[in-house]
Design an enzyme around this catalytic site. Structure first.
Site, PDB file in Angstrom:
ATOM      1  CB  CYS A 158      56.374  30.951  -6.645  1.00 23.87           C
ATOM      2  SG  CYS A 158      56.507  31.307  -4.874  1.00 23.87           S
ATOM      3  CG  HIS A 196      57.913  40.260 -16.403  1.00 23.90           C
ATOM      4  ND1 HIS A 196      57.480  41.224 -15.522  1.00 23.90           N
ATOM      5  CD2 HIS A 196      59.148  39.882 -15.973  1.00 23.90           C
ATOM      6  CE1 HIS A 196      58.408  41.422 -14.600  1.00 23.90           C
ATOM      7  NE2 HIS A 196      59.421  40.614 -14.845  1.00 23.90           N
ATOM      8  CG  HIS A 242      47.217  14.830 -16.463  1.00 21.56           C
ATOM      9  ND1 HIS A 242      46.420  13.989 -15.723  1.00 21.56           N
ATOM     10  CD2 HIS A 242      47.613  14.122 -17.554  1.00 21.56           C
ATOM     11  CE1 HIS A 242      46.347  12.816 -16.326  1.00 21.56           C
ATOM     12  NE2 HIS A 242      47.056  12.868 -17.446  1.00 21.56           N
ATOM     13  CG  HIS A 302      52.817  28.176  -7.357  1.00 17.65           C
ATOM     14  ND1 HIS A 302      53.728  27.458  -6.620  1.00 17.65           N
ATOM     15  CD2 HIS A 302      52.694  29.380  -6.735  1.00 17.65           C
ATOM     16  CE1 HIS A 302      54.149  28.192  -5.607  1.00 17.65           C
ATOM     17  NE2 HIS A 302      53.533  29.353  -5.649  1.00 17.65           N
ATOM     18  CG  ASN A 323      54.211  28.247  -1.605  1.00 14.67           C
ATOM     19  OD1 ASN A 323      55.045  27.865  -2.426  1.00 14.67           O
ATOM     20  ND2 ASN A 323      53.633  29.432  -1.697  1.00 14.67           N
TER      21      ASN A 323
END
Length: 523
Positions: free
Chosen positions: A237, A317, A401, A405, A438
Site C-alpha cells: 500500500c 524500509h 494537512h 493511508h 481501503n
C-alpha cells in the site's frame, strides 16, 4: 549510552548536517554576488567614469581591471583566477540544483453505481459464495461492523455477481476500467497530450500480467517510443509514494517533460475464499479504486498551472527485521486458497516504521525547538534512565494537512493518538475509508482530493502524505500548495467527492451493526 540512543543521535546529527549544508549551498550564488559587489564598491567611481565615457561592457571591465592591477600588483592575476573560480562554482551549483517537481493535476477513480455494495450486500454475497464456514462468516461480519467502512464502497462485478468469477479475464477488466478511467480524466483536466509524457510509472502490488500495465498504457494512448516506463509490483500500500519518489528522481535526469504516475490495486484475483482468519481481514477492507497523478519539471508550469510542488520524500524500509518482513504476506492456506495474511504484530511493526520515518523527516520540516525537545527526551530516557515518555514532535507546527493511508480504522485511531492530531486533521482519511474503503496505494490521493473538494487547500499550505505497506515500509511525501484550490470551480468530473461532499463528514460509530435483512440477493 545504548545502541538505540547512539543510532538516534547519529541519524539526527546526519539529518541536521545535511539540512545545514543544503541551506548554505542554496545561498551560494547570493554570497558570491554580494562578495563581488563589496569588492567592486571602492572602484565604483572608475566604473561610473568608464560608463560616462561610453563604450562597451568589456571596456568597463578593462577599466576596473586596470584599477585593481595598479593596487594589487603581482597578486592581481591570482585574484582574477579566484574570481573566475568563484563564478564557475556558482554556475556549477546553479546547473546542478535539483529540478523542482510540480503536481499539475490528479484524478481519482469512482466506479459506476452498479458496483456499489452496502455492508449487508457484502455479507449476503459472501454467504452465497458457498466457501466460508459459519465461523468465518461471523468473523467477517464482526470485522465489517468495526471497519469504519460505509454503505457505498465499490466491488468489481466479478465479486458481486453469482457465481463469483475470479479469473485473469475479469481481473484485467477491473484494472482496465480503473486505469483508463483515471488516465483519461487526468489528461483531459490538464490538457496534456499523452505523446508529451516522458516518464510513465505504474504500481499494482498483487497483479502483474504480461505485457505489463505500463505497456498497456503506452499502447492505449499511443505514447512516444522514448517514454521511460517502470512497472512496480509487490510493494504494498505504500507503493504510491515510492512511485512518486521514483518519478522525482527520473525528472532530475529528463528535462522539460511530464511524468504520469498511476496507482491502483486489483481486487478480483485477491479476494480470499478460505477460512484462515488472518487472511479474511482483507475481504472486509479492500475495495476498488485508483488514481493518476501528472507531474512536471517544466519551469513554465509553476506559474498558475501547477497545484503543488514536491518538497520532500522520505522512504523507510524495515525489511531487514524478520517481524517486519513477515507481517503482511501473500500466501496459500492449507486448502490451496490464495490470500493476504495480516499478522497480529502489524500495529507494532507500523509504529516502529513510523518512528524511523519521522526521525528522518522531522529535521527537514520541524522548527528547531521541536527537534531539541525530542532529542532531550531521548537523552533523559536512554542516558539518565529517567521515567519520561518519549516526546513526539508536534508536526502541526510545520504541516497543515494530513493524508494518512486509510488502511483500516485501527491504524487511523493509533496514528491520531500518536501524532496528536485532531478530528479535523483525520477527517480526510476517515471519510476516504468510509466512502471508498481501503483502496491501497491510491487512498492518499482520494484524501488530497477530499481536502480540495472541501476548499481546505490554500496557497502556501503544506500537505503530509503518510503510507504504510508490506515489506515493511513507511513512506512520506510533503507537498506545498502553489495556489489556492477553488472548490467552487470543481465539478463531478474533476473530483470524485463533488456529488456528496456537502453531506460529509458523517459520524462513524466504533461499532455499526449490520442489518442483514436490509438486503436480499435476487433469485
Amino acid at each position: 549510552m545504548d545502541r538505540e540512543l547512539v543510532r538516534t543521535v547519529k541519524l539526527a546529527t546526519k539529518n541536521h548536517a545535511g539540512v545545514l549544508f543544503r541551506r548554505a549551498v542554496r545561498h551560494l550564488p547570493h554570497i558570491v554576488a554580494v562578495t563581488a559587489l563589496v569588492a567592486a564598491a571602492p572602484r565604483l567611481s572608475t566604473l561610473l567614469a568608464a560608463a560616462a565615457a561610453g563604450g562597451s561592457t568589456m571596456r568597463w571591465a578593462r577599466a576596473l581591471w586596470s584599477d585593481l592591477a595598479g593596487e594589487l600588483g603581482p597578486s592581481a592575476p591570482a585574484l582574477a583566477v579566484a574570481c573566475w573560480a568563484a563564478a564557475l562554482a556558482a554556475y556549477t551549483y546553479a546547473a546542478s540544483r535539483p529540478r523542482p517537481v510540480y503536481l499539475i493535476d490528479l484524478a481519482g477513480y469512482k466506479a459506476p453505481r452498479e458496483h456499489e455494495a452496502s455492508r449487508a450486500k457484502t455479507i449476503a454475497h459472501f454467504g452465497r459464495c458457498g466457501r466460508f464456514s459459519g465461523e468465518s462468516m461471523a468473523f467477517q461480519k464482526r470485522m465489517l461492523e468495526r471497519s469504519g467502512l460505509g454503505e457505498a464502497t465499490h466491488f468489481p462485478t466479478s465479486l458481486i455477481s453469482l457465481p463469483v468469477d475470479m479469473c485473469l479475464r475479469t481481473a484485467r477488466e477491473e484494472s482496465h476500467a480503473v486505469i483508463f478511467g483515471v488516465v483519461d480524466e487526468v489528461l483531459r483536466k490538464s490538457g496534456v497530450a499523452a505523446a508529451d509524457v516522458g516518464v510513465l510509472i505504474f504500481n499494482s502490488s498483487l497483479l502483474s500480467p504480461t505485457p505489463s500495465f505500463t505497456s498497456l498504457i503506452v499502447n492505449r494512448y499511443g505514447m512516444r517510443p522514448g517514454v521511460v516506463s517502470h512497472n512496480l509490483s509487490g510493494m504494498g500500500c505504500s507503493a504510491g509514494i515510492i512511485a512518486i519518489d521514483l518519478a522525482k528522481r527520473l525528472l532530475q535526469v529528463h528535462e522539460n517533460t511530464y511524468a504520469l504516475v498511476v496507482s491502483t490495486e486489483n481486487i478480483t484475483l485477491n479476494a480470499y475464499m478460505g477460512n484462515n482468519r488472518p487472511m479474511l481481514v482483507t475481504n472486509t477492507l479492500f475495495r476498488v479504486g485508483g488514481a493518476a497523478i501528472l507531474l512536471s519539471n517544466r519551469a513554465a508550469d509553476r506559474r498558475g498551472r501547477a497545484k503543488y510542488q514536491l518538497i520532500h520524500t522520505v522512504r523507510t524500509h524495515r525489511g531487514a527485521h524478520d517481524q517486519s518482513f513477515g507481517c503482511v504476506t501473500q500466501e496459500e492456506d492449507d486448502a490451496g486458497e490464495v490470500g493476504v495474511s495480516l499478522s497480529k504484530e502489524l500495529m507494532v511493526v507500523a509504529g516502529e516504521a513510523l518512528k524511523t520515518n519521522i526521525t528522518t523527516l522531522g529535521p527537514l520540516v520541524l522548527p528547531i525547538s521541536e527537534q531539541l525537545r525530542f532529542l532531550a527526551t531521548v537523552v533523559l530516557k536512554r542516558v539518565f534512565r529517567a521515567d519520561v515518555k518519549a516526546y513526539l514532535p508536534d508536526f502541526k507546527l510545520a504541516l497543515d494537512h494530513f493524508c494518512i493511508h486509510a488502511g483500516g480504522r485501527g491504524v487511523l485511531d493509533e496514528l491520531e493518538k500518536s501524532l496528536k492530531l485532531s478530528p479535523w486533521d483525520m477527517e480526510p482519511s476517515r471519510m476516504t475509508l468510509y466512502r471508498f474503503g481501503n483502496t491501497s496505494s491510491s487512498s492518499l490521493w482520494y484524501e488530497l482530493a477530499y481536502c480540495e473538494a472541501k476548499g481546505r487547500i490554500k496557497r502556501g499550505d503544506r500537505v503530509w502524505q503518510i503510507a504504510f505497506g508490506s515489506g515493511f515500509k513507511c513512506n512520506s511525501a510533503v507537498w506545498r500548495a502553489l495556489r489556492t484550490v477553488d472548490a467552487a470551480g470543481l465539478d463531478a468530473g474533476d473530483n470524485p467527492w463533488m456529488k456528496e461532499v456537502d453531506m460529509l463528514p458523517v459520524d462513524v460509530p466504533k461499532v455499526a451493526p449490520i442489518d442483514e435483512t436490509s438486503y436480499q440477493i435476487p433469485n
